[in-house]
Design a protein around this motif. Structure first.
Motif, PDB file in Angstrom:
ATOM      1  N   ARG A 263       0.984  -1.197  -0.027  1.00  0.00           N
ATOM      2  CA  ARG A 263       0.016  -0.018  -0.117  1.00  0.00           C
ATOM      3  C   ARG A 263       0.994   1.344   0.110  1.00  0.00           C
ATOM      4  NH1 ARG A 263      -2.847  -2.978   3.870  1.00  0.00           N
ATOM      5  NH2 ARG A 263      -2.130  -2.109   5.497  1.00  0.00           N
ATOM      6  N   GLU A 264       2.034   1.270   0.800  1.00  0.00           N
ATOM      7  CA  GLU A 264       2.862   2.289   0.788  1.00  0.00           C
ATOM      8  C   GLU A 264       3.586   2.811  -0.610  1.00  0.00           C
ATOM      9  OE1 GLU A 264       5.132   5.144   3.066  1.00  0.00           O
ATOM     10  OE2 GLU A 264       3.187   4.368   3.191  1.00  0.00           O
ATOM     11  N   ILE A 265       3.728   1.741  -1.383  1.00  0.00           N
ATOM     12  CA  ILE A 265       4.442   1.691  -2.529  1.00  0.00           C
ATOM     13  C   ILE A 265       3.446   2.458  -3.479  1.00  0.00           C
ATOM     14  CG2 ILE A 265       4.989   0.366  -4.761  1.00  0.00           C
ATOM     15  CD1 ILE A 265       6.347  -1.563  -2.844  1.00  0.00           C
ATOM     16  N   ALA A 266       2.241   1.795  -3.523  1.00  0.00           N
ATOM     17  CA  ALA A 266       1.248   2.431  -4.353  1.00  0.00           C
ATOM     18  C   ALA A 266       1.089   3.942  -4.050  1.00  0.00           C
ATOM     19  CB  ALA A 266      -0.079   1.703  -4.177  1.00  0.00           C
ATOM     20  N   LYS A 267       1.001   4.374  -2.803  1.00  0.00           N
ATOM     21  CA  LYS A 267       0.948   5.685  -2.519  1.00  0.00           C
ATOM     22  C   LYS A 267       1.987   6.663  -2.882  1.00  0.00           C
ATOM     23  CE  LYS A 267       1.557   7.036   1.840  1.00  0.00           C
ATOM     24  NZ  LYS A 267       1.295   7.354   3.320  1.00  0.00           N
ATOM     25  N   ILE A 268       3.211   6.197  -2.830  1.00  0.00           N
ATOM     26  CA  ILE A 268       4.686   6.776  -3.153  1.00  0.00           C
ATOM     27  C   ILE A 268       4.615   7.164  -4.460  1.00  0.00           C
ATOM     28  CG2 ILE A 268       7.004   6.543  -3.306  1.00  0.00           C
ATOM     29  CD1 ILE A 268       6.880   5.214  -0.809  1.00  0.00           C
ATOM     30  N   VAL A 269       4.101   6.121  -5.505  1.00  0.00           N
ATOM     31  CA  VAL A 269       4.083   6.219  -6.978  1.00  0.00           C
ATOM     32  C   VAL A 269       2.929   7.442  -7.267  1.00  0.00           C
ATOM     33  CG1 VAL A 269       3.501   5.244  -9.100  1.00  0.00           C
ATOM     34  CG2 VAL A 269       4.916   3.968  -7.419  1.00  0.00           C
ATOM     35  N   LYS A 270       1.945   7.338  -6.443  1.00  0.00           N
ATOM     36  CA  LYS A 270       0.710   8.201  -6.948  1.00  0.00           C
ATOM     37  C   LYS A 270       0.966   9.529  -6.498  1.00  0.00           C
ATOM     38  CE  LYS A 270      -4.111   9.244  -5.960  1.00  0.00           C
ATOM     39  NZ  LYS A 270      -5.420   8.652  -5.386  1.00  0.00           N
ATOM     40  N   GLN A 271       2.002   9.940  -5.351  1.00  0.00           N
ATOM     41  CA  GLN A 271       2.114  11.261  -5.096  1.00  0.00           C
ATOM     42  C   GLN A 271       3.592  11.785  -5.218  1.00  0.00           C
ATOM     43  OE1 GLN A 271       1.441  10.499  -0.669  1.00  0.00           O
ATOM     44  NE2 GLN A 271       3.707   9.781  -0.436  1.00  0.00           N
ATOM     45  N   ALA A 272       4.520  10.717  -5.896  1.00  0.00           N
ATOM     46  CA  ALA A 272       5.993  11.165  -6.368  1.00  0.00           C
ATOM     47  C   ALA A 272       6.869  11.536  -5.259  1.00  0.00           C
ATOM     48  CB  ALA A 272       5.770  11.846  -7.469  1.00  0.00           C
ATOM     49  N   PHE A 273       6.479  11.184  -3.908  1.00  0.00           N
ATOM     50  CA  PHE A 273       7.437  11.346  -2.913  1.00  0.00           C
ATOM     51  C   PHE A 273       7.333  10.356  -1.771  1.00  0.00           C
ATOM     52  CE2 PHE A 273       4.072  13.728  -1.389  1.00  0.00           C
ATOM     53  CZ  PHE A 273       3.732  13.386  -0.084  1.00  0.00           C
ATOM     54  N   ALA A 274       8.277  10.131  -0.888  1.00  0.00           N
ATOM     55  CA  ALA A 274       8.217   9.053   0.375  1.00  0.00           C
ATOM     56  C   ALA A 274       8.631  10.107   1.601  1.00  0.00           C
ATOM     57  CB  ALA A 274       8.716   7.892  -0.137  1.00  0.00           C
ATOM     58  N   LEU A 275       7.997   9.669   2.792  1.00  0.00           N
ATOM     59  CA  LEU A 275       8.266  10.051   3.818  1.00  0.00           C
ATOM     60  C   LEU A 275       8.452   9.086   4.844  1.00  0.00           C
ATOM     61  CD1 LEU A 275       8.400  12.556   5.960  1.00  0.00           C
ATOM     62  CD2 LEU A 275       5.854  12.129   6.356  1.00  0.00           C
ATOM     63  N   ASP A 276       9.808   9.050   5.219  1.00  0.00           N
ATOM     64  CA  ASP A 276      10.208   8.102   6.666  1.00  0.00           C
ATOM     65  C   ASP A 276       9.660   8.851   7.639  1.00  0.00           C
ATOM     66  OD1 ASP A 276      11.447   7.085   8.784  1.00  0.00           O
ATOM     67  OD2 ASP A 276      13.507   7.288   8.003  1.00  0.00           O
ATOM     68  N   ASP A 277       8.718   8.515   8.441  1.00  0.00           N
ATOM     69  CA  ASP A 277       8.003   9.172   9.323  1.00  0.00           C
ATOM     70  C   ASP A 277       8.395   8.348  10.873  1.00  0.00           C
ATOM     71  OD1 ASP A 277       6.565  10.898  11.201  1.00  0.00           O
ATOM     72  OD2 ASP A 277       4.715  10.498  10.422  1.00  0.00           O
ATOM     73  N   GLN A 278       9.635   8.628  11.266  1.00  0.00           N
ATOM     74  CA  GLN A 278      10.315   7.980  12.406  1.00  0.00           C
ATOM     75  C   GLN A 278      10.112   6.260  12.256  1.00  0.00           C
ATOM     76  OE1 GLN A 278       9.291  10.225  16.345  1.00  0.00           O
ATOM     77  NE2 GLN A 278       7.502  10.503  15.260  1.00  0.00           N
ATOM     78  N   GLU A 279      10.233   5.912  11.207  1.00  0.00           N
ATOM     79  CA  GLU A 279      10.257   4.593  10.799  1.00  0.00           C
ATOM     80  C   GLU A 279      11.526   3.854  11.045  1.00  0.00           C
ATOM     81  OE1 GLU A 279       8.170   3.915   7.053  1.00  0.00           O
ATOM     82  OE2 GLU A 279       7.545   5.943   7.250  1.00  0.00           O
TER      83      GLU A 279
END
Length: 260
Positions: A180-196
């Motif tokens: 699900r995270e991969i699909a979101k990243i491709v759609k929005q064209a950025f990724a956030l490492d939020d304290q991961e």
């Protein structure tokens, strides 16, 4: 035809360099001994020799070994990553100066991200990263971008490794959540490492494409939660994307090794 015998000590030395290169963490002598299946005394002698030659260095504790900058530079000029790192330095320097955040550039190698360029930010926060260091895909900003823009077959192969290592309560550990995270990243064209990967640390990352429109790397800025607040993220994404467009290495470079 005469067969020339190989030299076991040299084979072991290169095996140790490869073991350190394939590890996202520094390794002590006992770990190297087990990894290479050689006596601890032999591992110690090889590591000491490589250290004296400048290809291995020690971490802050003095007990663990890791590859040195000399080892990374050995093949840098011949490698596509070297050209990419050179092309990225000035844009990344401007990005780091503008944000006072640490900027990283990473490429995909096997099942990890490898930092090929770094510009330290002006803030007091320091990151235990260096050029040539490997890091995880599932819990870092650059890693999640690299994974999201890899081929479908690579993604499916990687997702089979689940459950993934948990570092904080925010770490994605299941294949379904990471998909699900991969699909979101491709759609929005950025990724956030939020304290991961580390508490109180955020990493914002975007894809870098070549002049021909081919995905080649991931660009990020990292800082504390106070530095990367929610209301700053839209401006940060815009600045990262503008910087990524300024990174133009030689065309045709394949920076996503084993990503097919």
């Amino acid at each position: 035809m005469q067969t020339t015998k190989s030299i076991p000590a040299i084979e072991r030395a290169f095996a140790m360099l490869e073991a350190l290169d394939n590890s996202s963490q520094s390794m002590n002598i006992a770990e190297l001994s087990r990894k290479l299946d050689i006596p601890r005394s032999s591992a110690h002698s090889i590591a000491l020799t490589l250290e004296r030659c400048g290809y291995v260095t020690r971490d802050a504790s003095g007990r663990n070994c890791m590859l040195s900058m000399k080892a990374y530079r050995l093949g840098r000029e011949a490698a596509p990553a070297g050209h990419l790192a050179d092309a990225a330095f000035r844009p990344m320097k401007a990005l780091s100066t503008a944000t006072q955040l640490t900027a990283h550039l990473a490429v995909l190698d096997r099942d990890q991200a490898v930092y090929v360029q770094k510009v330290q930010g002006l803030s007091l926060l320091r990151f235990d990263t260096h050029i040539g260091k490997r890091t995880n895909l599932h819990c870092t900003g650059v890693g999640k971008v690299l994974l999201s823009y890899a081929s479908q077959s690579y993604q499916e192969k990687y997702l089979k490794q689940a459950p993934f290592a948990r570092y904080t309560r925010n770490t994605i550990t299941t294949a379904s959540a990471l998909r699900r995270e991969i699909a979101k990243i491709v759609k929005q064209a950025f990724a956030l490492d939020d304290q991961e990967e580390e508490l109180d640390v955020r990493c914002l990352a975007v894809p870098v494409v070549s002049a021909r429109g081919e995905f080649i790397a991931a660009l990020s800025v990292s800082g504390s939660m106070a530095q990367l607040q929610d209301d700053w993220l839209p401006a940060g994404i815009d600045l990262l994307q503008k910087t990524a467009r300024q990174i133009k290495p030689l065309s045709g470079l394949d920076m996503t090794r084993d990503a097919s």
